[in-house]
Write a protein that holds these residues in place. Sequence first.
Motif, mmCIF file in Angstrom:
data_model
loop_
_atom_site.group_PDB
_atom_site.id
_atom_site.type_symbol
_atom_site.label_atom_id
_atom_site.label_comp_id
_atom_site.label_asym_id
_atom_site.label_seq_id
_atom_site.Cartn_x
_atom_site.Cartn_y
_atom_site.Cartn_z
ATOM 1 N N ASN A 53 0.810 -1.220 0.000
ATOM 2 C CA ASN A 53 0.000 0.000 0.000
ATOM 3 C C ASN A 53 0.842 1.268 0.000
ATOM 4 O O ASN A 53 0.472 2.249 -0.628
ATOM 5 C CB ASN A 53 -0.958 0.018 1.186
ATOM 6 C CG ASN A 53 -2.342 -0.452 0.806
ATOM 7 O OD1 ASN A 53 -2.724 -0.424 -0.353
ATOM 8 N ND2 ASN A 53 -3.088 -0.895 1.795
ATOM 9 N N SER A 54 1.952 1.247 0.700
ATOM 10 C CA SER A 54 2.775 2.461 0.768
ATOM 11 C C SER A 54 3.559 2.692 -0.519
ATOM 12 O O SER A 54 3.928 3.816 -0.833
ATOM 13 C CB SER A 54 3.729 2.379 1.953
ATOM 14 O OG SER A 54 4.584 1.258 1.808
ATOM 15 N N HIS A 55 3.803 1.624 -1.282
ATOM 16 C CA HIS A 55 4.598 1.748 -2.503
ATOM 17 C C HIS A 55 3.751 1.811 -3.771
ATOM 18 O O HIS A 55 3.986 2.630 -4.643
ATOM 19 C CB HIS A 55 5.586 0.570 -2.629
ATOM 20 C CG HIS A 55 6.548 0.485 -1.493
ATOM 21 N ND1 HIS A 55 7.519 1.429 -1.261
ATOM 22 C CD2 HIS A 55 6.680 -0.436 -0.510
ATOM 23 C CE1 HIS A 55 8.208 1.092 -0.186
ATOM 24 N NE2 HIS A 55 7.717 -0.036 0.289
ATOM 25 N N SER A 56 2.785 0.909 -3.856
ATOM 26 C CA SER A 56 1.998 0.826 -5.083
ATOM 27 C C SER A 56 0.577 0.386 -4.753
ATOM 28 O O SER A 56 0.308 -0.802 -4.571
ATOM 29 C CB SER A 56 2.652 -0.163 -6.053
ATOM 30 O OG SER A 56 1.832 -0.356 -7.172
ATOM 31 N N LYS A 57 -0.309 1.355 -4.690
ATOM 32 C CA LYS A 57 -1.710 1.031 -4.374
ATOM 33 C C LYS A 57 -2.351 0.193 -5.475
ATOM 34 O O LYS A 57 -3.208 -0.641 -5.198
ATOM 35 C CB LYS A 57 -2.493 2.311 -4.143
ATOM 36 C CG LYS A 57 -2.140 3.009 -2.848
ATOM 37 C CD LYS A 57 -3.222 3.995 -2.478
ATOM 38 C CE LYS A 57 -2.887 4.686 -1.181
ATOM 39 N NZ LYS A 57 -3.273 3.902 -0.038
ATOM 40 N N ASP A 58 -1.924 0.396 -6.717
ATOM 41 C CA ASP A 58 -2.479 -0.382 -7.830
ATOM 42 C C ASP A 58 -2.151 -1.861 -7.685
ATOM 43 O O ASP A 58 -3.012 -2.727 -7.871
ATOM 44 C CB ASP A 58 -1.961 0.134 -9.171
ATOM 45 C CG ASP A 58 -2.454 1.539 -9.489
ATOM 46 O OD1 ASP A 58 -3.494 1.936 -8.920
ATOM 47 O OD2 ASP A 58 -1.806 2.220 -10.304
ATOM 48 N N MET A 59 -0.913 -2.162 -7.351
ATOM 49 C CA MET A 59 -0.510 -3.563 -7.175
ATOM 50 C C MET A 59 -1.221 -4.180 -5.970
ATOM 51 O O MET A 59 -1.611 -5.343 -6.000
ATOM 52 C CB MET A 59 1.009 -3.670 -7.008
ATOM 53 C CG MET A 59 1.779 -3.347 -8.272
ATOM 54 S SD MET A 59 1.334 -4.436 -9.650
ATOM 55 C CE MET A 59 2.031 -5.965 -9.106
ATOM 56 N N ALA A 60 -1.393 -3.381 -4.914
ATOM 57 C CA ALA A 60 -2.096 -3.873 -3.730
ATOM 58 C C ALA A 60 -3.538 -4.217 -4.073
ATOM 59 O O ALA A 60 -4.066 -5.246 -3.635
ATOM 60 C CB ALA A 60 -2.032 -2.831 -2.616
ATOM 61 N N LEU A 61 -4.167 -3.368 -4.881
ATOM 62 C CA LEU A 61 -5.551 -3.634 -5.291
ATOM 63 C C LEU A 61 -5.633 -4.888 -6.153
ATOM 64 O O LEU A 61 -6.527 -5.718 -5.970
ATOM 65 C CB LEU A 61 -6.123 -2.437 -6.047
ATOM 66 C CG LEU A 61 -7.542 -2.611 -6.584
ATOM 67 C CD1 LEU A 61 -8.520 -2.836 -5.444
ATOM 68 C CD2 LEU A 61 -7.950 -1.404 -7.404
ATOM 69 N N ALA B 98 -18.621 -5.198 -4.474
ATOM 70 C CA ALA B 98 -18.787 -3.973 -3.695
ATOM 71 C C ALA B 98 -17.665 -3.815 -2.674
ATOM 72 O O ALA B 98 -17.156 -2.709 -2.467
ATOM 73 C CB ALA B 98 -20.147 -3.978 -2.996
ATOM 74 N N LEU B 99 -17.265 -4.907 -2.043
ATOM 75 C CA LEU B 99 -16.168 -4.844 -1.079
ATOM 76 C C LEU B 99 -14.854 -4.457 -1.748
ATOM 77 O O LEU B 99 -14.072 -3.681 -1.198
ATOM 78 C CB LEU B 99 -16.027 -6.188 -0.359
ATOM 79 C CG LEU B 99 -17.137 -6.531 0.622
ATOM 80 C CD1 LEU B 99 -16.983 -7.967 1.124
ATOM 81 C CD2 LEU B 99 -17.155 -5.557 1.785
ATOM 82 N N ALA C 271 -10.847 -0.225 -2.696
ATOM 83 C CA ALA C 271 -10.128 0.631 -3.651
ATOM 84 C C ALA C 271 -10.406 2.106 -3.387
ATOM 85 O O ALA C 271 -9.882 2.965 -4.088
ATOM 86 C CB ALA C 271 -10.517 0.271 -5.081
ATOM 87 N N GLY C 272 -11.227 2.395 -2.378
ATOM 88 C CA GLY C 272 -11.504 3.778 -2.036
ATOM 89 C C GLY C 272 -12.678 4.386 -2.763
ATOM 90 O O GLY C 272 -12.832 5.596 -2.793
ATOM 91 N N ASN C 273 -13.528 3.549 -3.352
ATOM 92 C CA ASN C 273 -14.673 4.070 -4.091
ATOM 93 C C ASN C 273 -15.954 3.447 -3.538
ATOM 94 O O ASN C 273 -16.553 2.559 -4.152
ATOM 95 C CB ASN C 273 -14.509 3.782 -5.587
ATOM 96 C CG ASN C 273 -15.354 4.692 -6.421
ATOM 97 O OD1 ASN C 273 -16.383 5.172 -5.964
ATOM 98 N ND2 ASN C 273 -14.924 4.930 -7.646
ATOM 99 N N ALA C 274 -16.353 3.910 -2.367
ATOM 100 C CA ALA C 274 -17.527 3.358 -1.694
ATOM 101 C C ALA C 274 -18.804 3.578 -2.494
ATOM 102 O O ALA C 274 -19.696 2.729 -2.492
ATOM 103 C CB ALA C 274 -17.669 3.960 -0.302
#
Length: 131
Positions: free
Chosen positions: A22-30, A86-87, A92-95
């Motif tokens: 998460n701290s380096h690459s949010k895309d990869m974490a997602l 939905a989860l 991903a930060g888009n509720a």
Amino acid sequence: MTLFFQTCGLVILCVILILALNSHSKDMALLLAMAASCMAALAAMQYLEPVIRFIRELEELGGLDADSVTVLLKVVGIGILSEIAALVCRDAGNASLGKTVQLLGSTVILALTVPLFSALLELIQKILGEL
């Protein structure tokens, strides 16, 4: 049960990796979260097979309409899938998109159950007509 414990272990490992990523690459974490969700869903499918077989046996023994049972199984699947989607959206930060996916799932479920409600209404009218 081994599959369950293995899947839980892998999911926990993925969560640890996601926290690190998460701290380096949010895309990869997602992407990792989505892959872990798919893996867990596939594992869950293994446990659903006997349930589906049992429901099919009940269908045959009870003389139930195959289309009705199929609709019920689809409804359960759509409910589970829309909840998982939905989860993922929320993670991903888009509720708001997650809520939209849940609304879509609910709408599809309502559309699928219209024939069941129509058949139920016809049955009620038939019973009331015989009184």
